[in-house]
Design an enzyme around this catalytic site. Structure first.
Site, PDB file in Angstrom:
ATOM      1  N   SER A  29      74.964  40.867   9.466  1.00 26.27           N
ATOM      2  CA  SER A  29      74.772  39.502   9.973  1.00 26.27           C
ATOM      3  C   SER A  29      75.795  38.531   9.389  1.00 26.27           C
ATOM      4  O   SER A  29      76.157  38.620   8.207  1.00 26.27           O
ATOM      5  CB  SER A  29      73.364  39.019   9.609  1.00 26.27           C
ATOM      6  OG  SER A  29      73.246  37.640   9.899  1.00 26.27           O
ATOM      7  N   LEU A  30      76.224  37.582  10.220  1.00 24.90           N
ATOM      8  CA  LEU A  30      77.145  36.545   9.739  1.00 24.90           C
ATOM      9  C   LEU A  30      76.373  35.324   9.222  1.00 24.90           C
ATOM     10  O   LEU A  30      76.990  34.352   8.787  1.00 24.90           O
ATOM     11  CB  LEU A  30      78.099  36.135  10.861  1.00 24.90           C
ATOM     12  CG  LEU A  30      79.008  37.266  11.381  1.00 24.90           C
ATOM     13  CD1 LEU A  30      79.895  36.769  12.514  1.00 24.90           C
ATOM     14  CD2 LEU A  30      79.857  37.845  10.252  1.00 24.90           C
ATOM     15  N   LYS A  85      60.050  39.109  14.779  1.00 24.58           N
ATOM     16  CA  LYS A  85      59.946  37.699  15.172  1.00 24.58           C
ATOM     17  C   LYS A  85      58.558  37.348  15.731  1.00 24.58           C
ATOM     18  O   LYS A  85      58.118  36.212  15.619  1.00 24.58           O
ATOM     19  CB  LYS A  85      60.999  37.359  16.233  1.00 24.58           C
ATOM     20  CG  LYS A  85      62.397  37.200  15.686  1.00 24.58           C
ATOM     21  CD  LYS A  85      63.352  36.801  16.795  1.00 24.58           C
ATOM     22  CE  LYS A  85      64.747  36.559  16.243  1.00 24.58           C
ATOM     23  NZ  LYS A  85      65.710  36.203  17.290  1.00 24.58           N
ATOM     24  N   GLY A 148      64.498  39.778  23.663  1.00 23.67           N
ATOM     25  CA  GLY A 148      64.167  38.842  22.597  1.00 23.67           C
ATOM     26  C   GLY A 148      64.938  37.542  22.708  1.00 23.67           C
ATOM     27  O   GLY A 148      64.347  36.444  22.712  1.00 23.67           O
TER      28      GLY A 148
HETATM   29  P1  NAD Z   1      67.202  42.927  23.968  1.00 28.00           P
HETATM   30  O1  NAD Z   1      67.598  44.365  23.925  1.00 28.00           O
HETATM   31  O2  NAD Z   1      65.914  42.484  23.373  1.00 28.00           O
HETATM   32  O3  NAD Z   1      67.191  42.434  25.507  1.00 28.00           O
HETATM   33  C1  NAD Z   1      68.213  42.733  26.425  1.00 28.00           C
HETATM   34  C2  NAD Z   1      67.588  42.703  27.823  1.00 28.00           C
HETATM   35  O4  NAD Z   1      68.639  42.826  28.782  1.00 28.00           O
HETATM   36  C3  NAD Z   1      66.607  43.837  28.072  1.00 28.00           C
HETATM   37  O5  NAD Z   1      65.388  43.305  28.560  1.00 28.00           O
HETATM   38  C4  NAD Z   1      67.295  44.702  29.115  1.00 28.00           C
HETATM   39  O6  NAD Z   1      66.411  45.355  29.989  1.00 28.00           O
HETATM   40  C5  NAD Z   1      68.150  43.664  29.833  1.00 28.00           C
HETATM   41  N1  NAD Z   1      69.284  44.204  30.571  1.00 28.00           N
HETATM   42  C6  NAD Z   1      70.200  45.097  30.137  1.00 28.00           C
HETATM   43  N2  NAD Z   1      71.116  45.316  31.112  1.00 28.00           N
HETATM   44  C7  NAD Z   1      70.763  44.550  32.160  1.00 28.00           C
HETATM   45  C8  NAD Z   1      71.327  44.327  33.451  1.00 28.00           C
HETATM   46  N3  NAD Z   1      72.431  44.936  33.862  1.00 28.00           N
HETATM   47  N4  NAD Z   1      70.707  43.455  34.274  1.00 28.00           N
HETATM   48  C9  NAD Z   1      69.578  42.816  33.891  1.00 28.00           C
HETATM   49  N5  NAD Z   1      69.005  42.974  32.672  1.00 28.00           N
HETATM   50  C10 NAD Z   1      69.589  43.832  31.825  1.00 28.00           C
HETATM   51  O7  NAD Z   1      68.413  42.150  23.325  1.00 28.00           O
HETATM   52  P2  NAD Z   1      68.389  40.638  22.786  1.00 28.00           P
HETATM   53  O8  NAD Z   1      67.909  40.602  21.403  1.00 28.00           O
HETATM   54  O9  NAD Z   1      67.690  39.790  23.806  1.00 28.00           O
HETATM   55  O10 NAD Z   1      69.940  40.286  22.737  1.00 28.00           O
HETATM   56  C11 NAD Z   1      70.771  40.338  23.896  1.00 28.00           C
HETATM   57  C12 NAD Z   1      72.181  39.966  23.474  1.00 28.00           C
HETATM   58  O11 NAD Z   1      72.198  38.596  23.115  1.00 28.00           O
HETATM   59  C13 NAD Z   1      72.631  40.717  22.209  1.00 28.00           C
HETATM   60  O12 NAD Z   1      73.324  41.849  22.584  1.00 28.00           O
HETATM   61  C14 NAD Z   1      73.470  39.711  21.461  1.00 28.00           C
HETATM   62  O13 NAD Z   1      74.846  39.972  21.699  1.00 28.00           O
HETATM   63  C15 NAD Z   1      73.138  38.381  22.083  1.00 28.00           C
HETATM   64  N6  NAD Z   1      72.530  37.421  21.151  1.00 28.00           N
HETATM   65  C16 NAD Z   1      73.188  36.268  20.902  1.00 28.00           C
HETATM   66  C17 NAD Z   1      72.633  35.328  20.070  1.00 28.00           C
HETATM   67  C18 NAD Z   1      73.359  34.031  19.794  1.00 28.00           C
HETATM   68  O14 NAD Z   1      72.935  33.301  18.899  1.00 28.00           O
HETATM   69  N7  NAD Z   1      74.415  33.707  20.527  1.00 28.00           N
HETATM   70  C19 NAD Z   1      71.394  35.570  19.477  1.00 28.00           C
HETATM   71  C20 NAD Z   1      70.745  36.760  19.737  1.00 28.00           C
HETATM   72  C21 NAD Z   1      71.311  37.686  20.582  1.00 28.00           C
END
Ligand code: NAD
Length: 312
Positions: A29-30, A85, A148
């Protein structure tokens, strides 16, 4: 033997702040350097430790013990991440509106004898969107990804748009999130299948990617960017790398774009303010985060793992 000087005023000592990040796989984590750099700018002794939980430490009972230890050992607060969470919610005394809306907590502050949960993923995405697209149309917005992070994004969007459509390849997940968020705000919130994206994207004022597509180890896009209207704004929450395939393609089509850096920085800045009561320097934190992401990609930033012993 060294003699310590007592020639100082205790009131001049820097404020000390001790924060932890609890979740699994949190070592890269950053957040630790982001928080510690901001703390240093405020002249604090700010220590932020990533506490990587073992699989058997994520149950409600174990998490409850860890929270009690953290409080007893003088932590001021904790960031909480995957997969706890939601687990942490019933263990707390109070939830801020952001956390109550999404039903998940990423920030716990120890406030005397109370543990209060917040969700700065919600406030962080909302703040980043308001900053990036202050005057843009938001009537019809499509969110792709209902995991999430997507849940927090949905809550932030639902207080800002007239109509939100949530699409996930796991349609059950999209429907559950739409039903949950729809009861919490006046916006019209519905789920749709991925097959509907050509119709939905053609009419959308804004589109958000909250799937892992675009990450270094998950390249590509979650939908065909050629479906985007050039009038739409496009936000990606992926920020490693900052320039995702979606953002590059959307910009080429003439769309205004927002990277995931703003959300990542703002969730940290909002947590910092909750932990310390001091204003975070968001411009400086964004600069730090950009530098950290660049250093990480170049292999010149290596996070230090917290050694917790073999018997835990
Ligand atoms: P997660 O695995 O809980 O959820 C990802 C969701 O995307 C799943 O429900 C999955 O079914 C869906 N999905 C995958 N491919 C798909 C597609 N082609 N079409 C539709 N839905 C699709 O992951 P998460 O924790 O929600 O995180 C997602 C991304 O968000 C992470 O990979 C991370 O890079 C990014 N993120 C960014 C921040 C930020 O502060 N900018 C914070 C958390 C996560």
């Amino acid at each position: 033997m060294t003699t310590l000087t007592t020639d100082f005023d205790v009131a001049d000592l820097p404020r000390s702040v001790l924060i932890g990040l609890m979740g699994t796989g949190v070592t890269p984590s950053l957040s630790p350097p982001m928080h510690e750099l901001e703390g240093a700018r405020h002249g604090m002794h700010y220590v932020y430790r990533a506490v990587d939980l073992a699989a058997d430490e994520t149950s409600p009972a174990q998490l409850s013990v860890l929270l009690a230890f953290a409080r007893t050992l003088g932590f001021n607060g904790l960031n909480i991440t995957h997969p706890v969470k939601q687990t942490v919610v019933p263990l707390l005394d109070e939830l801020a509106p952001s956390a109550a809306m999404v039903g998940a907590v990423n920030t716990v502050v120890f406030d005397n004898d109370r543990m209060v949960g917040h969700n700065t993923d919600v406030t962080g995405f909302g703040g980043a969107l308001d900053m990036a697209f202050p005057d843009s149309q938001r009537a019809h917005v499509v969110l792709v990804g209902a995991g999430g992070a997507g849940s927090a994004v949905a809550c932030a969007l639902a207080t800002r748009v007239e109509s939100l459509t949530i699409v996930d390849i796991d349609e059950t997940r999209a429907r559950a999130l739409a039903a949950h968020v729809g009861t919490k705000c006046p916006a019209h919130v519905e789920a749709a299948s991925a097959d509907s994206l050509p119709r939905l994207l053609a009419a959308a004022d804004g589109v958000v990617n909250a799937t892992p597509f675009g990450m270094v180890d998950h390249p590509g896009t979650s939908f065909n960017p050629e479906l985007l209207s050039s009038d739409a704004w496009v936000a990606d929450i992926v920020y490693r790398p900052v320039e995702t395939d979606l953002l590059v393609a959307a910009r080429e089509r003439g769309c205004r774009v927002m990277s995931g850096l703003g959300m990542a920085m703002r969730q940290a800045a909002d947590s910092f303010e909750i932990f310390t009561g001091e204003s975070a320097d968001r411009d400086a934190m964004l600069n730090d985060l950009r530098n950290l992401v660049t250093a990480e990609a170049a292999g010149t930033y290596t996070p230090v793992a917290l050694k917790r012993g073999k018997n835990r």
